[in-house]
Design an enzyme around this catalytic site. Sequence first.
Site, PDB file in Angstrom:
ATOM      1  N   GLU A 281       5.700   5.236  10.036  1.00 46.69           N
ATOM      2  CA  GLU A 281       4.666   6.098  10.590  1.00 46.69           C
ATOM      3  C   GLU A 281       3.788   5.352  11.586  1.00 46.69           C
ATOM      4  OE1 GLU A 281       3.068   9.717   8.276  1.00 46.69           O
ATOM      5  OE2 GLU A 281       1.514   8.198   8.055  1.00 46.69           O
ATOM      6  N   HIS A 302      25.115  -3.180  -5.066  1.00 45.68           N
ATOM      7  CA  HIS A 302      26.311  -2.439  -5.454  1.00 45.68           C
ATOM      8  C   HIS A 302      26.419  -1.111  -4.713  1.00 45.68           C
ATOM      9  CE1 HIS A 302      27.453  -5.027  -8.922  1.00 45.68           C
ATOM     10  NE2 HIS A 302      26.163  -5.362  -8.823  1.00 45.68           N
ATOM     11  N   LYS A 414       4.177  20.251  10.640  1.00 43.01           N
ATOM     12  CA  LYS A 414       3.113  20.890   9.857  1.00 43.01           C
ATOM     13  C   LYS A 414       2.668  22.203  10.503  1.00 43.01           C
ATOM     14  CE  LYS A 414       1.189  16.554   8.040  1.00 43.01           C
ATOM     15  NZ  LYS A 414      -0.015  15.694   7.982  1.00 43.01           N
TER      16      LYS A 414
END
Length: 446
Positions: A281, A302, A414
């Site tokens: 950000e 893994h 938003k």
Amino acid sequence: MADILDWTNANLDTLDMATHEAKADEMAARLREETGAGKLPFLTMPYANTLKDELEGLKEYLKGFDHMLLLGIGGSALGARALQEAFFPQQNQPGHKGPFLWIADNVDAYALEAYLARLPAEKTVVVTVSKSGGTIETVGQYFILKEWMQEKLGDTWHQNMLLVTDQEQGFLRGEVKTYGIRALPVPDNLGGRYSVLSAVGLIPALFLGMDIDALIAGATEVSSILASQELTGKELAKHSSFQLAVWAAALMDKGFDEMIFFAYIPLWASFGDWFAQLWAESLGKEGKGSQPLPAIGVTDQHSVNQMFMDGVRNKACLYLSCPNLPAGPKFPVDLPDQFSYVRGRDVGELIQAEGLGNRMALSQSGVPLVELEMGSDSPKQAGKLIALLGAATILTGWLMGINPLDQPAVELGKRLAKARMNADGLDEEKQDLNDFLTADRDLREF
């Protein structure tokens, strides 16, 4: 033991470090200017003494609850979760009887319904964290929990609510004034991803009984020189945060556009998620930046480690370790010969061996790597890590020529979400939304 940065495998000789190192005087001047103007409270922590007093005043109040439900998203939740998992792991272990911290950091109907159905209202404190007081994912949940508390507790509902928001303005500050709800402020100029060592992260830490003073002391140990009005370029050049920033900027110049955060302190794994928001950000601006990739040792050896070591050569790594983790139980002596190498040895030796092996393998595979070796996994060391990475992120952004303190691209999604919910205004977004939804779709069953 000391906390150390190991630069041995950072590939410094292949990078143009000098271009960015030459900006130390400029960066020091900028730090003096911005800290002097109160723009970097993450570094100066001018609120620390007042906050300690406010938290001390909350201690007895919080002791009256068995559960804390934290409503927050992004920086309002990631730091709290990292601290919880690092220093209160018993909540995730068998037989735990409380206290309990629950973090509602998403629009999750399943989880919200479970909280409403199973939490005892009278023994639950709801902490709502939103600097602006307008974050709908958080404030929307506040509306639901407020109604629930009113139904369960009647006129005393507000005694089980705690708000962390702007000191002067915003919807939640209005709730404080209207209902007399307890509240602590988010300091001015303190963005969410930099706020873990404010009331945002320290209220949950206090509830769980963590050493808050040690967290703050650790951060101050790292940041105090950066906050000094006497800071010189020579001093900054020696500071680990600037050295990390120079390295990160030089890496990006050379096409290393992904930054792995590999945590070999198991309980600190969630600091990887906290770092991912901080880095992404702050630095993902104007077509620039490097993608943060949280990874957990040994688990991700893994899985995604195959890509790290044998994929595109665009990755660098911050490697978090601690040589002084608990020894743990011993492996049995009576083991098959093929496992003889662990007979009677401590489990803790295995993660150290795995960490060393993977660090060497990454380096031999051409991944530039700096190891952050913590002297212990204590709260003070966590405070130092938080301050180091936060300062390094700010300085990296400045070296890149971008603003590491804003997040302009986040706002579009938003606004479109609000348009979808038919919020007032947003005519342009509503038209864009209509065009998107009415366009021909290429839909294929699977």
